[in-house]
Motif scaffolding. Structure first.
Motif, mmCIF file in Angstrom:
data_model
loop_
_atom_site.group_PDB
_atom_site.id
_atom_site.type_symbol
_atom_site.label_atom_id
_atom_site.label_comp_id
_atom_site.label_asym_id
_atom_site.label_seq_id
_atom_site.Cartn_x
_atom_site.Cartn_y
_atom_site.Cartn_z
ATOM 1 N N GLY A 47 0.782 -1.242 0.000
ATOM 2 C CA GLY A 47 0.000 0.000 0.000
ATOM 3 C C GLY A 47 0.804 1.277 0.000
ATOM 4 N N ILE A 48 1.708 1.434 -0.967
ATOM 5 C CA ILE A 48 2.558 2.625 -0.988
ATOM 6 C C ILE A 48 1.751 3.916 -1.097
ATOM 7 C CG2 ILE A 48 2.924 2.448 -3.492
ATOM 8 C CD1 ILE A 48 5.369 3.834 -0.824
ATOM 9 N N THR A 49 0.580 3.872 -1.748
ATOM 10 C CA THR A 49 -0.192 5.110 -1.949
ATOM 11 C C THR A 49 -1.144 5.429 -0.799
ATOM 12 O OG1 THR A 49 -1.822 3.853 -3.231
ATOM 13 C CG2 THR A 49 -0.065 4.983 -4.464
ATOM 14 N N ALA A 50 -1.112 4.625 0.267
ATOM 15 C CA ALA A 50 -1.913 4.963 1.450
ATOM 16 C C ALA A 50 -1.486 6.338 1.959
ATOM 17 C CB ALA A 50 -1.712 3.913 2.529
ATOM 18 N N LEU A 51 -2.443 7.173 2.326
ATOM 19 C CA LEU A 51 -2.210 8.523 2.864
ATOM 20 C C LEU A 51 -1.782 9.526 1.796
ATOM 21 C CD1 LEU A 51 -0.235 7.460 6.074
ATOM 22 C CD2 LEU A 51 -2.683 7.878 5.882
ATOM 23 N N MET A 52 -1.734 9.128 0.526
ATOM 24 C CA MET A 52 -1.369 10.057 -0.548
ATOM 25 C C MET A 52 -2.616 10.531 -1.293
ATOM 26 S SD MET A 52 1.994 8.436 -2.375
ATOM 27 C CE MET A 52 3.334 7.654 -1.461
ATOM 28 N N ARG A 53 -2.547 11.757 -1.781
ATOM 29 C CA ARG A 53 -3.588 12.317 -2.636
ATOM 30 C C ARG A 53 -2.903 12.933 -3.851
ATOM 31 N NH1 ARG A 53 -5.786 9.684 0.388
ATOM 32 N NH2 ARG A 53 -7.669 10.041 1.635
ATOM 33 N N PHE A 54 -3.401 12.608 -5.042
ATOM 34 C CA PHE A 54 -2.738 13.049 -6.260
ATOM 35 C C PHE A 54 -3.635 13.978 -7.079
ATOM 36 C CE2 PHE A 54 -0.783 8.943 -5.193
ATOM 37 C CZ PHE A 54 0.543 9.348 -5.103
ATOM 38 N N LYS A 55 -3.000 14.737 -7.949
ATOM 39 C CA LYS A 55 -3.688 15.716 -8.779
ATOM 40 C C LYS A 55 -4.217 15.113 -10.082
ATOM 41 C CE LYS A 55 -2.524 19.136 -5.993
ATOM 42 N NZ LYS A 55 -3.535 19.888 -5.194
ATOM 43 N N CYS A 56 -4.290 13.798 -10.130
ATOM 44 C CA CYS A 56 -4.878 13.095 -11.269
ATOM 45 C C CYS A 56 -5.446 11.786 -10.749
ATOM 46 C CB CYS A 56 -3.824 12.864 -12.369
ATOM 47 S SG CYS A 56 -2.572 11.633 -11.933
ATOM 48 N N PRO A 57 -6.240 11.073 -11.554
ATOM 49 C CA PRO A 57 -6.798 9.799 -11.086
ATOM 50 C C PRO A 57 -5.709 8.786 -10.746
ATOM 51 C CG PRO A 57 -7.951 10.546 -13.057
ATOM 52 C CD PRO A 57 -6.769 11.445 -12.885
ATOM 53 N N LEU A 58 -5.950 8.013 -9.687
ATOM 54 C CA LEU A 58 -5.025 6.968 -9.255
ATOM 55 C C LEU A 58 -5.618 5.592 -9.546
ATOM 56 C CD1 LEU A 58 -2.549 5.843 -7.667
ATOM 57 C CD2 LEU A 58 -3.947 6.042 -5.590
ATOM 58 N N VAL A 59 -4.844 4.778 -10.266
ATOM 59 C CA VAL A 59 -5.215 3.393 -10.540
ATOM 60 C C VAL A 59 -4.254 2.492 -9.768
ATOM 61 C CG1 VAL A 59 -5.316 1.576 -12.297
ATOM 62 C CG2 VAL A 59 -6.082 3.903 -12.851
ATOM 63 N N ILE A 60 -4.789 1.526 -9.046
ATOM 64 C CA ILE A 60 -3.944 0.505 -8.423
ATOM 65 C C ILE A 60 -4.138 -0.794 -9.199
ATOM 66 C CG2 ILE A 60 -3.650 -0.975 -6.404
ATOM 67 C CD1 ILE A 60 -4.005 1.411 -4.636
ATOM 68 N N ARG A 61 -3.019 -1.361 -9.646
ATOM 69 C CA ARG A 61 -3.071 -2.638 -10.353
ATOM 70 C C ARG A 61 -2.656 -3.744 -9.386
ATOM 71 N NH1 ARG A 61 -2.645 -3.714 -16.328
ATOM 72 N NH2 ARG A 61 -2.360 -1.446 -16.454
ATOM 73 N N LEU A 62 -3.492 -4.739 -9.251
ATOM 74 C CA LEU A 62 -3.232 -5.841 -8.332
ATOM 75 C C LEU A 62 -2.259 -6.839 -8.951
ATOM 76 C CD1 LEU A 62 -6.913 -6.554 -7.163
ATOM 77 C CD2 LEU A 62 -5.234 -5.056 -6.059
#
Length: 379
Positions: free
Chosen positions: A102-117
């Motif tokens: 979960g590296i993107t936990a607690l992050m907010r980005f200025k574009c859509p975020l896709v997580i690939r499993l």
């Protein structure tokens, strides 16, 4: 479109070592470039800060930062600021990140975020039946909850991940891919009785079962030679080298029939694949393994595990054999049958490549990814 990837690994001589995750991202990035899209890759926890271009792909090597306190939080906030700067400066339309810890936990980005499993830590702990660290579980749960969209590289991974985390979000499946012009049948002749395992030397990939399988296989013929290519690891259960554990499981009289060649660059992996008569991959825990499709692309007959994701990649009895790694005698018999029957090996190898070209070739899979990213951006 401008697509970016956040990853802890990427195969390049100036970056730290990379495994299947990095290979899958590189294959996808290269195919997107060929399709006329822009690609940026942010590779974190590296030795130095550096920007460079590799085959049209913009690479950001991001050095690992050290913090006295709350490094897990400050590291993520640093990455968030760094990436958001380039999202705004360079017009990045979508950012993709892997699910692992979960590296993107607690992050907010200025574009859509896709997580690939590609397989969370929770996913692999479930498959290996071991306890997960509470911190990792929390990070992964939060990252998946906050993602705008979720992809998976196999239907098995999508289904199991939804069950583990109780996810309600729709998960689209787009498999890993491979450039069939880079990985293709070699003019190098396969050597009789030579079998190859390539990948990390680790319990979850069935390496210790392979030692038991080889005890049975080597008993029948002294001519068989096993090559193991990959990084040794410290076993999670007994805190000792997996290579050492393998040799302890293998009868001493057969040690001379095994060769450890360590971590190899891509070109040498291809050479080892070419020399092998049979590729053996008895893994217990995968999402959709790059090693399998790389071997299939080179027209190699495989003996693999039969677990979960296997039937999404292999066709048992056609592209090779799928066997439970704990069924040591059956696994050994399948290897021996292929070693003794060159016509069967050739037939299965050709079927493996044909099956791969239909389902996992970059030119096929890139269209699915481009269509998906366009949907994300339009939304």
């Amino acid at each position: 479109m401008h697509i970016a990837f956040l990853t802890p690994e990427y195969p390049h001589k100036d970056l730290k070592g990379s495994a299947g995750l990095g290979s899958s991202i590189k294959n996808l990035a290269a195919s997107l470039i060929q399709a006329g899209e822009r690609v940026t890759v942010f590779v974190y926890s590296q030795a130095e800060d550096r920007e460079f271009e590799d085959q049209g792909i913009k690479i950001h090597s991001i050095a690992k930062r050290k913090y006295k306190l709350a490094g897990w939080y400050l590291h993520r906030k640093f990455l968030q600021r760094y990436i958001n700067k380039f999202i705004l400066l360079e017009g990045i339309n979508v950012l993709e990140a892997p699910d692992w810890t979960g590296i993107t936990a607690l992050m907010r980005f200025k574009c859509p975020l896709v997580i690939r499993l590609h397989g969370t830590d929770a996913y692999f702990c479930h498959l290996e039946q071991r306890t997960q660290k509470t911190k990792n579980r929390w990070f992964e749960q939060l990252a998946l909850k906050n993602a705008d969209h979720i992809l998976a590289v196999s239907a098995f991974t999508a289904k199991l991940t939804k069950e583990i985390f109780g996810l309600k979000k729709e998960i689209q499946v787009i498999p890993n891919s491979i450039d069939t012009e880079l990985f293709k049948p070699s003019k190098v002749e396969a050597e009789a009785h030579r079998i190859l395992y390539f990948g990390t030397l680790i319990r979850k990939k069935g390496v210790l079962e392979l030692a038991k399988i080889c005890n049975l296989l080597f008993q029948k013929t002294k001519a068989v030679k096993l090559i193991l290519a990959g990084k040794d690891t410290i076993d999670v259960l007994v805190n000792r080298s997996t290579k050492t554990l393998f040799l302890e499981q293998l009868q001493a009289e057969y040690h001379s029939q095994v060769q450890f060649v360590g971590v190899l660059p891509y070109a040498e992996i291809e050479h080892e694949l070419a020399r092998a008569s049979v590729v053996v991959l008895p893994s217990f825990a995968e999402a959709l393994p790059m090693t399998w499709i790389e071997a299939m692309a080179m027209e190699k007959a495989l003996v693999t595990s039969d677990i979960g994701w296997a039937n999404e990649v292999m066709i048992d009895g056609e592209t090779g054999y799928t066997v439970n790694p704990k069924e040591h005698q059956q696994f050994a018999n399948s290897i021996q049958e292929l070693l003794e029957n060159s016509k069967l090996r050739l037939k299965m190898g050709k079927k493996a490549r044909a099956h791969l070209k239909l389902n996992f070739a970059t030119e096929v899979v890139v269209e699915q990814n481009v269509a998906f990213y366009k949907t994300v951006i339009n939304e």
